[in-house]
Design a protein around this motif. Structure first.
Motif, PDB file in Angstrom:
ATOM      1  N   ALA A   5      30.729  40.264  31.071  1.00  0.00           N
ATOM      2  CA  ALA A   5      31.528  40.429  32.288  1.00  0.00           C
ATOM      3  C   ALA A   5      30.757  41.288  33.268  1.00  0.00           C
ATOM      4  N   ARG A   6      31.074  41.110  34.545  1.00  0.00           N
ATOM      5  CA  ARG A   6      30.453  41.937  35.571  1.00  0.00           C
ATOM      6  C   ARG A   6      31.310  41.865  36.830  1.00  0.00           C
ATOM      7  N   LEU A   7      31.086  42.829  37.720  1.00  0.00           N
ATOM      8  CA  LEU A   7      31.721  42.776  39.025  1.00  0.00           C
ATOM      9  C   LEU A   7      30.892  41.853  39.902  1.00  0.00           C
ATOM     10  N   ILE A  18      33.915  36.870  34.384  1.00  0.00           N
ATOM     11  CA  ILE A  18      33.937  36.950  32.924  1.00  0.00           C
ATOM     12  C   ILE A  18      33.294  35.683  32.369  1.00  0.00           C
ATOM     13  N   PHE A  19      32.404  35.862  31.411  1.00  0.00           N
ATOM     14  CA  PHE A  19      31.713  34.737  30.774  1.00  0.00           C
ATOM     15  C   PHE A  19      32.304  34.542  29.378  1.00  0.00           C
ATOM     16  N   TYR A  20      32.715  33.322  29.085  1.00  0.00           N
ATOM     17  CA  TYR A  20      33.305  32.993  27.787  1.00  0.00           C
ATOM     18  C   TYR A  20      32.457  31.965  27.061  1.00  0.00           C
ATOM     19  N   GLU A  21      32.487  32.027  25.758  1.00  0.00           N
ATOM     20  CA  GLU A  21      31.976  30.957  24.912  1.00  0.00           C
ATOM     21  C   GLU A  21      33.198  30.372  24.221  1.00  0.00           C
ATOM     22  N   THR A  33      34.762  32.670  34.532  1.00  0.00           N
ATOM     23  CA  THR A  33      36.005  32.924  35.253  1.00  0.00           C
ATOM     24  C   THR A  33      35.741  33.941  36.347  1.00  0.00           C
ATOM     25  N   LEU A  34      36.249  33.673  37.516  1.00  0.00           N
ATOM     26  CA  LEU A  34      36.225  34.624  38.619  1.00  0.00           C
ATOM     27  C   LEU A  34      37.664  34.971  38.962  1.00  0.00           C
ATOM     28  N   GLN A 102      43.857  38.075  32.657  1.00  0.00           N
ATOM     29  CA  GLN A 102      44.696  39.064  33.336  1.00  0.00           C
ATOM     30  C   GLN A 102      44.531  40.438  32.686  1.00  0.00           C
ATOM     31  N   GLU A 103      44.426  40.485  31.377  1.00  0.00           N
ATOM     32  CA  GLU A 103      44.225  41.751  30.673  1.00  0.00           C
ATOM     33  C   GLU A 103      42.893  42.383  31.075  1.00  0.00           C
ATOM     34  N   HIS A 104      41.826  41.578  31.160  1.00  0.00           N
ATOM     35  CA  HIS A 104      40.521  42.099  31.582  1.00  0.00           C
ATOM     36  C   HIS A 104      40.583  42.598  33.024  1.00  0.00           C
ATOM     37  N   TRP A 105      41.296  41.878  33.876  1.00  0.00           N
ATOM     38  CA  TRP A 105      41.417  42.263  35.288  1.00  0.00           C
ATOM     39  C   TRP A 105      42.066  43.640  35.402  1.00  0.00           C
ATOM     40  N   HIS A 106      43.113  43.883  34.655  1.00  0.00           N
ATOM     41  CA  HIS A 106      43.827  45.155  34.738  1.00  0.00           C
ATOM     42  C   HIS A 106      43.049  46.300  34.107  1.00  0.00           C
ATOM     43  N   GLN A 107      42.081  45.995  33.235  1.00  0.00           N
ATOM     44  CA  GLN A 107      41.263  47.027  32.595  1.00  0.00           C
ATOM     45  C   GLN A 107      40.092  47.472  33.463  1.00  0.00           C
ATOM     46  N   ARG A 108      39.753  46.695  34.483  1.00  0.00           N
ATOM     47  CA  ARG A 108      38.555  46.998  35.279  1.00  0.00           C
ATOM     48  C   ARG A 108      38.680  48.283  36.052  1.00  0.00           C
TER      49      ARG A 108
END
Length: 108
Positions: A5-7, A18-21, A33-34, A102-108
Motif C-alpha cells: 500500500a502507499r499514498l 492498495i495492491f492485492y494478490e 485499489t484506489l 474501508q478498514e485500510h482507509w480508516h487506518q491511514r
C-alpha cells in the motif's frame, strides 16, 4: 491478501493505493485499489445504482475498472489487467474486499 500500500494522487486529490494478490480456482491475479474523494468528479463507465451509492464498470487500456462510489462521495476504484471482467465485478460486488479496503482507509 494485501501485497502493499502507499499514498497516491488521483486528479490532485490524496488517494490510498492498495495492491492485492487475489487467488481463485482459476489462478492468482493482481488487483489494485484506489480510494479517494470523488465528490464532483464524473467517473466514467456504465452506472448501476445501489443502496449505498453506485457501481461503475469500464475498461481502459486493457484494464478492467470497477468502481463503487458511496453516497458520501468516497470512491473505491478496483483495477486489474489480469482478472476477466465478470470475475472482477464478482470480486467487488460479492466479496468482503470493499469492507477490507474501508478498514485500510480508516487506518491511514
Amino acid at each position: 491478501r494485501v501485497a502493499g500500500a502507499r499514498l497516491s494522487d488521483v486528479m490532485g486529490r490524496d488517494a490510498l493505493q492498495i495492491f492485492y494478490e487475489v487467488t481463485s480456482t482459476s489462478g492468482r491475479y493482481a488487483v489494485q485499489t484506489l480510494v479517494f474523494d470523488a465528490t464532483g468528479i464524473d467517473l466514467p463507465g456504465s452506472r448501476y445504482p445501489g443502496a449505498d451509492g453506485e457501481l461503475l464498470i469500464d475498461e481502459y487500456r486493457g484494464y478492467q475498472l470497477v468502481a463503487m462510489r458511496s453516497k458520501s462521495g468516497l470512491a473505491y476504484l478496483f483495477t486489474s489487467s489480469d482478472l476477466p471482467r465478470d470475475q472482477m465485478i464478482d470480486l467487488v460486488v460479492n466479496s468482503n474486499l470493499v469492507t477490507r479496503v474501508q478498514e485500510h482507509w480508516h487506518q491511514r
